[in-house]
Design an enzyme around this catalytic site. Structure first.
Site, PDB file in Angstrom:
ATOM      1  NE  ARG A  69      -2.259  -1.251   3.606  1.00 48.03           N
ATOM      2  CZ  ARG A  69      -1.682  -0.464   4.493  1.00 48.03           C
ATOM      3  NH1 ARG A  69      -1.758   0.850   4.377  1.00 48.03           N
ATOM      4  NH2 ARG A  69      -1.054  -0.969   5.527  1.00 48.03           N
ATOM      5  CE1 TYR A 197       1.203  -6.626  -2.977  1.00 47.50           C
ATOM      6  CE2 TYR A 197       0.091  -5.061  -1.553  1.00 47.50           C
ATOM      7  CZ  TYR A 197       0.726  -6.272  -1.745  1.00 47.50           C
ATOM      8  OH  TYR A 197       0.846  -7.131  -0.681  1.00 47.50           O
ATOM      9  CE  LYS A 206      -6.919  -3.456   5.513  1.00 49.99           C
ATOM     10  NZ  LYS A 206      -5.680  -4.085   5.443  1.00 49.99           N
ATOM     11  CG  HIS A 226      -6.896  -2.857  10.218  1.00 55.02           C
ATOM     12  ND1 HIS A 226      -5.591  -2.405  10.220  1.00 55.02           N
ATOM     13  CD2 HIS A 226      -6.896  -3.918   9.379  1.00 55.02           C
ATOM     14  CE1 HIS A 226      -4.859  -3.160   9.423  1.00 55.02           C
ATOM     15  NE2 HIS A 226      -5.617  -4.085   8.910  1.00 55.02           N
ATOM     16  CB  SER A 248      -0.541  -3.520   7.898  1.00 53.24           C
ATOM     17  OG  SER A 248      -1.717  -2.805   7.616  1.00 53.24           O
ATOM     18  CB  CYS A 250       1.052  -6.124  13.933  1.00 52.46           C
ATOM     19  SG  CYS A 250       2.223  -4.833  13.500  1.00 52.46           S
ATOM     20  CG  ASP A 277      -7.333  -7.046   7.091  1.00 52.35           C
ATOM     21  OD1 ASP A 277      -6.320  -6.880   7.801  1.00 52.35           O
ATOM     22  OD2 ASP A 277      -7.608  -6.308   6.128  1.00 52.35           O
ATOM     23  NE  ARG A 377      -0.001  -8.567   2.458  1.00 52.49           N
ATOM     24  CZ  ARG A 377      -0.508  -8.185   3.628  1.00 52.49           C
ATOM     25  NH1 ARG A 377      -1.592  -8.756   4.107  1.00 52.49           N
ATOM     26  NH2 ARG A 377       0.077  -7.240   4.331  1.00 52.49           N
TER      27      ARG A 377
HETATM   28  P1  GTP Z   1      -2.173  -7.617   7.452  1.00 47.64           P
HETATM   29  O1  GTP Z   1      -2.712  -8.671   6.543  1.00 47.64           O
HETATM   30  O2  GTP Z   1      -1.131  -6.767   6.823  1.00 47.64           O
HETATM   31  O3  GTP Z   1      -3.252  -6.784   8.051  1.00 47.64           O
HETATM   32  O4  GTP Z   1      -1.335  -8.377   8.607  1.00 47.64           O
HETATM   33  P2  GTP Z   1      -1.780  -9.216   9.897  1.00 47.64           P
HETATM   34  O5  GTP Z   1      -2.041  -8.289  11.034  1.00 47.64           O
HETATM   35  O6  GTP Z   1      -2.842 -10.183   9.554  1.00 47.64           O
HETATM   36  O7  GTP Z   1      -0.431 -10.002  10.278  1.00 47.64           O
HETATM   37  P3  GTP Z   1      -0.049 -11.561  10.145  1.00 47.64           P
HETATM   38  O8  GTP Z   1      -0.863 -12.411  11.063  1.00 47.64           O
HETATM   39  O9  GTP Z   1      -0.032 -11.923   8.720  1.00 47.64           O
HETATM   40  O10 GTP Z   1       1.434 -11.538  10.706  1.00 47.64           O
HETATM   41  C1  GTP Z   1       2.434 -10.728  10.145  1.00 47.64           C
HETATM   42  C2  GTP Z   1       3.793 -11.171  10.585  1.00 47.64           C
HETATM   43  O11 GTP Z   1       3.885 -11.191  12.009  1.00 47.64           O
HETATM   44  C3  GTP Z   1       4.136 -12.578  10.105  1.00 47.64           C
HETATM   45  O12 GTP Z   1       5.465 -12.597   9.632  1.00 47.64           O
HETATM   46  C4  GTP Z   1       4.010 -13.423  11.344  1.00 47.64           C
HETATM   47  O13 GTP Z   1       4.865 -14.540  11.311  1.00 47.64           O
HETATM   48  C5  GTP Z   1       4.346 -12.451  12.468  1.00 47.64           C
HETATM   49  N1  GTP Z   1       3.619 -12.797  13.716  1.00 47.64           N
HETATM   50  C6  GTP Z   1       2.293 -13.025  13.828  1.00 47.64           C
HETATM   51  N2  GTP Z   1       1.954 -13.360  15.096  1.00 47.64           N
HETATM   52  C7  GTP Z   1       3.098 -13.338  15.809  1.00 47.64           C
HETATM   53  C8  GTP Z   1       3.411 -13.590  17.189  1.00 47.64           C
HETATM   54  O14 GTP Z   1       2.553 -13.907  18.018  1.00 47.64           O
HETATM   55  N3  GTP Z   1       4.720 -13.446  17.547  1.00 47.64           N
HETATM   56  C9  GTP Z   1       5.683 -13.090  16.649  1.00 47.64           C
HETATM   57  N4  GTP Z   1       6.934 -12.972  17.092  1.00 47.64           N
HETATM   58  N5  GTP Z   1       5.428 -12.857  15.338  1.00 47.64           N
HETATM   59  C10 GTP Z   1       4.155 -12.975  14.932  1.00 47.64           C
HETATM   60  C1  SPV Z   2      -2.862  -4.439   5.294  1.00 44.38           C
HETATM   61  O1  SPV Z   2      -1.883  -3.849   4.833  1.00 44.38           O
HETATM   62  O2  SPV Z   2      -3.366  -4.143   6.406  1.00 44.38           O
HETATM   63  C2  SPV Z   2      -3.452  -5.563   4.541  1.00 44.38           C
HETATM   64  C3  SPV Z   2      -2.981  -5.808   3.182  1.00 44.38           C
HETATM   65  O3  SPV Z   2      -4.348  -6.222   5.047  1.00 44.38           O
HETATM   66  S1  SPV Z   2      -3.680  -4.712   2.039  1.00 44.38           S
HETATM   67  O4  SPV Z   2      -4.883  -5.335   1.477  1.00 44.38           O
HETATM   68  O5  SPV Z   2      -2.686  -4.507   0.977  1.00 44.38           O
HETATM   69  O6  SPV Z   2      -4.041  -3.479   2.679  1.00 44.38           O
HETATM   70 MN    MN Z   3      -4.803  -5.581   7.201  1.00 41.48          MN
END
Ligand code: GTP
Ligand code: SPV
Ligand code: MN
Length: 594
Positions: A69, A197, A206, A226, A248, A250, A277, A377
């Site tokens: 983004r 993207y 979003k 979110h 994002s 996290c 999400d 992704r």
């Molecule tokens: P968006 O799709 O961007 O909104 O991201 P998200 O909030 O869904 O994050 P996601 O669960 O995909 O995790 C993102 C990154 O954080 C990945 O590389 C995970 O491996 C890492 N991660 C997720 N949960 C944990 C955790 O509990 N501990 C640690 N150390 N890393 C984590």
């Molecule tokens: C984020 O960045 O929080 C996502 C991926 O969930 S995107 O759809 O690119 O915003």
């Molecule tokens: Mn997201």
């Protein structure tokens, strides 16, 4: 197709502007989807992967300068600048339309314009909202078919006079200097140009379900957040639902699909995924807050996903998935990413499509040397998810017991704490901070304030948004309790102290026990913190009571430093910050200084 005059007039205008060779209406059928997949493979836009190992799966690479983004190129175009707020980028709608029209002019010559009727939420249900996205990208069509509910039934639901969000997307020339992601909340319109993207172009996600929807929610008395939504099933069969807002990349997808540690599984605990999400939240007839996931699929971060961290996500993307910017294993025509396993492919192309040498991988320069882009992704159908909640298709959503905020903080924020009231919980959300990630273009690892994980996604003034939170609180008779978590505290060597992932279940159990009034807590200047022995660490290797104690410490000095930073942040938002938030901040400072 439709007799909706507004839709047909708009389509005529956009066709006149973009001048596509052809128009194709997307009907949601498998036949049409298959034909588009085949066409995308013919043009090289997608690569068909190994049908035995990854049936119905495809690989796509975006332009090298178009992998996340672009917050700096994302605009809220309200007639009055004040209504957009100080955190968002603003453009005057009249000027913005004029600028963008030049970029769209003839942009679809030699291309097809696809008309995608889609629904956020269950088609025909009370809380569903509809959109039409016009796009010249097959990749967008195929992703929207997974991420939203698409088809002729949406046109029927919109009907002759119904409202819908008008989305226009063109890849145009992918010129990053002229990339614009523009929202016109007063016109129910979204215009996106020069990107291909994810969050920039899948306009239901979003752009609509957060930026436009947050605007609508304020007007109509609901909330677009979110947030993931998950259910915890107890051995007696009771299910309690929580939502969680993390910025994002996290950990939302991971928490939403977590598998409880074995010791809890044996006792009969389960976790069910409702969403990973976005949550649309409304007050139910019983006075509780209900959360509904408006999406129909997952657009998840690939790196770090493996059979230990998130086996459910891995299972979800084994069939019918689209992989974007991952590493292509040429030996068996499958995909790979950092953190999938310890066997990087020897014969592979990296996310740029160049021959990749895994021995040159350098953690300090991931983007330059990795096989997969850090923000690569997978797009996968929700119904593929082994732990999908039986309430996923419930148009009313699920009742929320707890709401959790969280960020990526190496220090300061403890593993978990509880706010003392809705107002104090709103304050806790407003002061959220997190280290930036690869999900957005720009520097990575810089701590920035990201209120409610909505900094990039609120479609109006942040102060007004907090007012809306406070006002909602006065209207929910049985409001969820609000908590804050941090899985990312590090030791002096920079290693994460808390094991995270499935082990986070232990923290969620404490949160739910607090909501049920079953467990005590210690009051600290920032809120209620668990007694260390109340976080169940049975069967957890390498974590002692002392580890938990260290994860729960509230360091007054670093919090006081944070308070100064928050004051500057509040000032930067301007005069719409609610007095109640300033009062909360002053009270926090006073408690910390005592
Ligand atoms: P968006 O799709 O961007 O909104 O991201 P998200 O909030 O869904 O994050 P996601 O669960 O995909 O995790 C993102 C990154 O954080 C990945 O590389 C995970 O491996 C890492 N991660 C997720 N949960 C944990 C955790 O509990 N501990 C640690 N150390 N890393 C984590
Ligand atoms: C984020 O960045 O929080 C996502 C991926 O969930 S995107 O759809 O690119 O915003
Ligand atoms: Mn997201």
């Amino acid at each position: 197709m439709t007799k909706n005059k507004q839709l047909l007039t708009w389509l005529d205008e956009m066709t006149e502007l973009c001048k596509p060779d052809k128009i194709i209406w997307i009907d949601g059928s498998d036949e049409q989807r298959d034909a588009l997949r085949a066409e995308a493979c013919r043009t090289g836009e997608m690569i068909k992967l190994n049908e035995e190992k990854l049936p119905g799966c495809y690989l796509h690479r975006t332009a090298v300068n178009d992998v996340a983004r672009v917050e700096g190129r994302t605009f809220i175009c309200t007639r009055k600048k004040e209504d957009c707020g100080t955190i968002n980028n603003w453009l005057d709608p009249v000027e913005c339309y004029a600028t963008l029209k030049k970029l769209y002019c003839g942009a679809m010559q030699g291309r097809t314009m696809y008309v995608i009727p889609y629904s956020m939420g269950i088609v025909g249900s009370e809380f569903a909202k509809y959109g039409i996205e016009l796009t010249d990208s097959i990749y967008v069509v195929l992703n929207m078919l997974i991420m939203t509910r698409v088809g002729n039934d949406v046109l029927d639901a919109i009907g002759e006079n119904g409202e819908f969000i008008k989305g226009l997307h063109s890849k145009a020339t992918l010129d990053e200097k002229n990339r614009y992601i523009c929202h016109f909340p007063e016109d129910n319109a979204i215009w996106s140009v020069n990107s291909g993207y994810g969050g920039n172009v899948l306009l239901g996600k979003k752009c609509f379900a957060l930026r436009i929807a947050s605007w609508l929610g304020r007007k109509e008395g609901w909330m677009a957040e979110h947030m993931l939504i998950l259910g915890v099933e107890y051995p007696n069969g009771d299910i309690k639902y929580v939502t969680a807002a993390f910025p994002s990349a996290c950990g939302k997808t991971n928490l939403a699909m977590m598998i409880p540690p074995e010791i809890f599984r044996k006792k009969g605990y389960k976790v069910w995924t409702v969403g990973d999400d976005i949550a649309w939240l409304r007050i139910g007839k019983d006075g509780r807050l209900y959360a509904m996931n408006p999406e129909n699929g997952f657009f998840g971060v690939a790196p770090g996903t493996n059979d230990k961290s998130n086996p459910n996500a891995l299972a979800t993307c084994q069939e019918g998935a689209i992989f974007t910017n991952v590493c292509h294993n040429l030996d068996d025509n499958t995909v790979w990413w950092e953190g999938l396993d310890n066997n990087p492919p020897h014969n592979a192309n990296n996310w740029r499509g160049e021959k990749w040498d895994y021995t040159k991988y350098d953690k300090a320069d991931k983007i330059g040397t990795s096989g997969a882009h850090p923000n690569s992704r997978f797009t996968a159908k929700a119904t593929n998810c082994p732990c999908l909640s039986s309430e996923f298709n419930n148009p009313e959503g699920v009742p929320v017991t707890a709401m959790i905020f969280g960020g990526r903080r190496a220090k300061t924020a403890p593993l978990v704490y509880q706010s003392t009231s809705w107002q104090n919980g709103t304050f806790v959300g407003s002061i959220m901070a997190s280290e930036t990630t690869a999900a957005a273009a720009g520097a990575i690892g810089v701590v920035r304030r990201d209120p409610m994980a909505m900094r990039p996604f609120v479609g109006y003034d942040m102060g007004d948004y907090w007012h809306h939170w406070l006002e909602m609180g006065t209207k929910i008779p049985h409001a969820p309790k609000i908590f804050h978590v941090n899985w990312f505290r590090t030791d002096d060597e920079g290693n994460f102290i808390w094991p995270g992932y499935g082990e986070n279940f232990r923290v969620v159990l404490w949160i739910l026990a607090r909501c049920a009034g079953e467990v005590d807590a210690d009051i600290t200047p920032i809120g209620y913190v668990p007694k260390a022995e109340d976080i169940d660490i049975e069967g957890l290797d390498g974590v002692t009571l002392d580890t938990i104690r260290s994860l729960l410490t509230v360091d007054r000095e670093s919090w006081l430093t944070d308070v100064e930073n928050i004051k500057d942040f509040y000032k930067s938002i301007g005069d719409r910050v609610p007095d109640a938030m300033w009062d909360e901040l002053a009270a926090l400072e006073a408690r910390l200084s005592k």
